[in-house]
Design an enzyme around this catalytic site. Structure first.
Site, PDB file in Angstrom:
ATOM      1  N   GLY A  25      -0.767  -6.052   7.530  1.00 42.38           N
ATOM      2  CA  GLY A  25      -1.305  -4.759   7.706  1.00 42.38           C
ATOM      3  C   GLY A  25      -2.744  -4.497   7.991  1.00 42.38           C
ATOM      4  CB  THR A  26      -5.644  -6.284   9.111  1.00 44.12           C
ATOM      5  OG1 THR A  26      -5.010  -6.874  10.225  1.00 44.12           O
ATOM      6  CG2 THR A  26      -5.816  -7.387   7.903  1.00 44.12           C
ATOM      7  CG  ASN A  27      -3.860  -4.102  14.079  1.00 49.35           C
ATOM      8  OD1 ASN A  27      -4.598  -3.749  14.936  1.00 49.35           O
ATOM      9  ND2 ASN A  27      -3.427  -5.448  14.049  1.00 49.35           N
ATOM     10  CG  MET A 103       6.138  -9.836  12.853  1.00 43.63           C
ATOM     11  SD  MET A 103       5.043  -9.735  14.568  1.00 43.63           S
ATOM     12  CE  MET A 103       5.293 -11.431  15.155  1.00 43.63           C
ATOM     13  CG  HIS A 122       1.760  -9.112  22.685  1.00 48.83           C
ATOM     14  ND1 HIS A 122       2.629  -9.665  21.882  1.00 48.83           N
ATOM     15  CD2 HIS A 122       1.363  -9.853  23.330  1.00 48.83           C
ATOM     16  CE1 HIS A 122       2.872 -10.748  22.175  1.00 48.83           C
ATOM     17  NE2 HIS A 122       1.982 -11.149  23.148  1.00 48.83           N
TER      18      HIS A 122
END
Ligand code: GAR
Length: 224
Positions: A25-27, A103, A122
């Site tokens: 969850g860094t994005n 994913m 992506h």
């Protein structure tokens, strides 16, 4: 630059948004930070995860955003998983669905219903390296550059219209881990930027093409 000119349009109410995650969850964090700083006019209604272990769930909770886990491995019939996941989105009927390291694959029917409202990131310079393991595959190739792409999601996996890419030169010393680190730092810039364009009404998908500032673009914008 073009990018800074696109800040000014005011669209009134915030874009209702659902974010799907599977992992670290860094994005997601980069998006949450931008929302917290009032740089991103979206209202995140719900964060959905197919993975009960996803660290991103903690990030969502820390930000005070409702979460729901729909455990992929809890379904014997995988079609039921997809139905449940998608029903949860449909009943909220958001303006925008953000895939942030999600994913799993959304059904064709869902992609059609939410056409022009789903964004994905992506880790490759699409159309190169669709699918998994992009870092190893690019290092095994003779390519000079790697990066990440924000694109609209359509029924065809990793093939929807491209919006914005972060691009970095591959170093002779790069291994997949180092390359991923650099590419992901770029992701934290391009994903919130593209989401802001969408939320402010500059970015649309029309007739299967990306439209930015009222103009159809045939190639993604590139940030280096
Ligand atoms: C991101 O780097 C994203 O590009 C990739 O997963 C990572 C998730 O990291 N997405 C895909 O591979 C989609 N098929 P995060 O959970 O720390 O944001």
């Amino acid at each position: 630059s073009n990018y800074s000119q696109m800040k000014e349009l005011d669209t009134g109410s915030a874009t209702s948004t659902i974010i799907l995650i599977s992992g670290y969850g860094t994005n997601l964090q980069a998006i949450l930070d931008e929302v917290a700083n009032n740089h991103l006019p979206i209202q995140i209604i719900l964060i959905l995860s197919d993975n009960p272990q996803a660290h991103g769930i903690r990030r969502a909770k820390n930000a005070g955003i409702p979460t729901k886990i729909i455990n992929y491995h809890g379904f014997n019939n995988k079609a039921d998983f997809h139905l449940t996941m998608e029903e949860n989105i449909k009943k909220i009927d958001p303006d925008l669905v953000i895939l942030a390291g999600y994913m799993r694959i959304l059904s064709e029917e869902f992609c059609r219903q939410f056409k022009g409202k789903i964004l994905n990131i992506h880790p490759s310079l699409l159309p190169k390296f669709r699918g998994l393991n992009t870092y190893q595959r690019v290092l095994d190739s003779s390519d000079e550059f790697h990066g990440s792409t924000v694109h609209f999601v359509t029924e065809e996996l990793d093939s929807g219209p491209l919006v914005l890419q972060y691009r970095t030169k591959i170093k002779t010393t790069d291994d997949p881990k180092q390359l991923r680190k650099r590419v992901q730092l770029g992701e934290y810039q391009i994903y919130p930027m593209a989401i802001r364009w969408f939320a402010e009404g500059f970015l649309k998908m029309i007739k299967g093409k990306t439209v930015l500032n009222g103009k159809r673009i045939s190639k993604p914008k590139i940030l280096e």
